[in-house]
Write a protein that holds these residues in place. Structure first.
Motif, PDB file in Angstrom:
ATOM      1  N   VAL A  60      57.005  45.472  27.869  1.00 31.49           N
ATOM      2  CA  VAL A  60      56.424  46.076  27.309  1.00 31.49           C
ATOM      3  C   VAL A  60      55.051  46.545  27.814  1.00 31.49           C
ATOM      4  O   VAL A  60      54.508  45.632  28.197  1.00 31.49           O
ATOM      5  CB  VAL A  60      56.482  45.418  25.743  1.00 31.49           C
ATOM      6  N   PRO A  61      54.507  48.526  27.907  1.00 32.15           N
ATOM      7  CA  PRO A  61      53.557  48.473  29.263  1.00 32.15           C
ATOM      8  C   PRO A  61      52.550  48.008  28.498  1.00 32.15           C
ATOM      9  O   PRO A  61      52.733  48.239  26.952  1.00 32.15           O
ATOM     10  CB  PRO A  61      53.594  50.286  28.891  1.00 32.15           C
ATOM     11  N   ALA A  62      51.589  47.367  28.664  1.00 28.11           N
ATOM     12  CA  ALA A  62      50.079  47.236  28.168  1.00 28.11           C
ATOM     13  C   ALA A  62      49.975  48.679  27.236  1.00 28.11           C
ATOM     14  O   ALA A  62      49.322  47.736  26.155  1.00 28.11           O
ATOM     15  CB  ALA A  62      49.108  47.171  29.408  1.00 28.11           C
ATOM     16  N   ALA A  63      49.632  49.568  27.809  1.00 27.39           N
ATOM     17  CA  ALA A  63      49.415  50.163  26.726  1.00 27.39           C
ATOM     18  C   ALA A  63      50.089  50.970  25.959  1.00 27.39           C
ATOM     19  O   ALA A  63      49.718  51.183  24.790  1.00 27.39           O
ATOM     20  CB  ALA A  63      50.030  52.030  27.771  1.00 27.39           C
ATOM     21  N   ASP A  64      51.718  50.172  25.638  1.00 25.97           N
ATOM     22  CA  ASP A  64      52.418  50.291  23.915  1.00 25.97           C
ATOM     23  C   ASP A  64      52.023  49.019  23.176  1.00 25.97           C
ATOM     24  O   ASP A  64      52.591  48.389  22.340  1.00 25.97           O
ATOM     25  CB  ASP A  64      53.361  50.434  24.895  1.00 25.97           C
ATOM     26  N   ALA A  65      50.201  48.082  23.542  1.00 30.45           N
ATOM     27  CA  ALA A  65      50.325  46.814  23.278  1.00 30.45           C
ATOM     28  C   ALA A  65      49.829  47.427  22.065  1.00 30.45           C
ATOM     29  O   ALA A  65      49.463  48.963  21.462  1.00 30.45           O
ATOM     30  CB  ALA A  65      50.298  46.169  23.805  1.00 30.45           C
ATOM     31  N   PRO A  66      49.970  46.824  20.707  1.00 32.05           N
ATOM     32  CA  PRO A  66      49.929  45.009  20.634  1.00 32.05           C
ATOM     33  C   PRO A  66      51.450  45.162  20.468  1.00 32.05           C
ATOM     34  O   PRO A  66      52.037  45.534  19.999  1.00 32.05           O
ATOM     35  CB  PRO A  66      48.658  44.764  19.948  1.00 32.05           C
ATOM     36  N   ILE A  67      51.959  43.782  20.533  1.00 25.97           N
ATOM     37  CA  ILE A  67      53.037  43.376  20.636  1.00 25.97           C
ATOM     38  C   ILE A  67      52.849  41.909  19.447  1.00 25.97           C
ATOM     39  O   ILE A  67      51.726  41.829  19.146  1.00 25.97           O
ATOM     40  CB  ILE A  67      53.299  42.313  21.396  1.00 25.97           C
ATOM     41  N   VAL A  68      53.817  42.095  18.324  1.00 26.01           N
ATOM     42  CA  VAL A  68      53.931  41.177  17.209  1.00 26.01           C
ATOM     43  C   VAL A  68      54.906  40.889  17.932  1.00 26.01           C
ATOM     44  O   VAL A  68      55.999  40.875  17.900  1.00 26.01           O
ATOM     45  CB  VAL A  68      53.398  42.121  15.657  1.00 26.01           C
ATOM     46  N   PHE A  69      54.931  38.653  16.929  1.00 27.68           N
ATOM     47  CA  PHE A  69      56.594  38.188  17.338  1.00 27.68           C
ATOM     48  C   PHE A  69      56.569  37.899  15.537  1.00 27.68           C
ATOM     49  O   PHE A  69      55.609  37.494  14.928  1.00 27.68           O
ATOM     50  CB  PHE A  69      56.145  37.149  17.733  1.00 27.68           C
ATOM     51  N   ALA A  70      58.091  38.123  15.721  1.00 25.15           N
ATOM     52  CA  ALA A  70      58.941  37.927  13.689  1.00 25.15           C
ATOM     53  C   ALA A  70      59.713  36.662  14.670  1.00 25.15           C
ATOM     54  O   ALA A  70      61.085  37.172  14.804  1.00 25.15           O
ATOM     55  CB  ALA A  70      59.624  38.936  13.288  1.00 25.15           C
ATOM     56  N   ALA A  71      59.227  35.435  14.494  1.00 30.98           N
ATOM     57  CA  ALA A  71      59.773  34.309  15.006  1.00 30.98           C
ATOM     58  C   ALA A  71      60.283  33.533  13.721  1.00 30.98           C
ATOM     59  O   ALA A  71      59.744  32.907  12.685  1.00 30.98           O
ATOM     60  CB  ALA A  71      58.983  32.980  15.648  1.00 30.98           C
ATOM     61  N   HIS A  72      61.451  33.145  13.852  1.00 32.09           N
ATOM     62  CA  HIS A  72      62.584  32.279  12.832  1.00 32.09           C
ATOM     63  C   HIS A  72      63.350  31.462  13.702  1.00 32.09           C
ATOM     64  O   HIS A  72      63.556  30.397  14.879  1.00 32.09           O
ATOM     65  CB  HIS A  72      63.158  32.971  12.361  1.00 32.09           C
ATOM     66  N   SER A  73      62.856  29.986  13.072  1.00 38.41           N
ATOM     67  CA  SER A  73      62.996  28.631  13.387  1.00 38.41           C
ATOM     68  C   SER A  73      63.254  27.758  14.815  1.00 38.41           C
ATOM     69  O   SER A  73      61.446  28.180  15.439  1.00 38.41           O
ATOM     70  CB  SER A  73      64.563  28.146  13.096  1.00 38.41           C
TER      71      SER A  73
END
Length: 187
Positions: A60-73
């Motif tokens: 993910v290019p820094a310019a396209d941040a922010p990233i969020v995570f959807a984590a399970h288990s």
């Protein structure tokens, strides 16, 4: 999410998230959600899973941040290990937050015996916003464990009542509440 595009990385747990799972539904509904492909869903190895997550964040290019995570288990433990032991400062800077759903306890009898290297769970504060979502009857991780993780990680803790492992069997459908919690992390 500001004016920028949302980049949501989906981190399923052991054996991936199949049809009907809220993560799979989110990915089908919204192109902003991308599943992180793990090298082996049935025989998870912490190092390999953390390196796969690191590669996904790097893509993910820094310019396209922010990233969020959807984590399970097991995806939750992967995030905790990645943030504390694998990620560079530049990688961490791309991440706005993480939704950690159904954090499993490696000491529980139901924890997958095929999972290697996921204990002890790192209990350092996460360097981004986080929410831990727990069920009161999750066979993979009890309320005291999820509360202890939330406290150590600096996370908001949400109790969704008796929902099992908060997976496809929990009957959550598209689970709009959780999408709203995730969206709140990127603001």
């Amino acid at each position: 999410m500001n004016a920028r595009k949302l980049n949501a990385l989906i981190l399923p747990g052991y054996q991936n998230s199949g049809a009907g799972h809220w993560q799979t539904r989110w990915e089908a509904l919204d192109p902003a959600f991308t599943r992180v492909q793990m090298p082996d869903w049935d025989h998870p190895v912490r190092d390999a899973w953390c390196r796969a997550l690191d590669a996904a964040v790097a893509a993910v290019p820094a310019a396209d941040a922010p990233i969020v995570f959807a984590a399970h288990s097991l995806g939750c433990l992967t995030v905790a290990f990645w943030a504390s032991q694998y990620a560079s400062a530049a990688q961490l800077a791309k991440v706005a937050g993480v939704l950690l759903v159904a954090v499993p306890d490696p000491a529980e009898a139901h924890f997958p015996q095929d999972a290697v290297g996921f204990a002890p769970v790192p209990l350092e504060r996460l360097p981004f916003a986080s929410i831990v979502v727990a069920s009161t009857d999750d066979p993979y991780g009890g309320v005291p464990f999820s509360q202890a993780c939330a406290k150590a990680w600096g996370s908001r803790w949400i109790d969704v009542g008796p929902r099992g492992h908060i997976n496809a069997d929990s009957g959550l459908g598209d689970w709009q509440d959780a999408r709203d919690w995730l969206a709140s992390l990127g603001k």
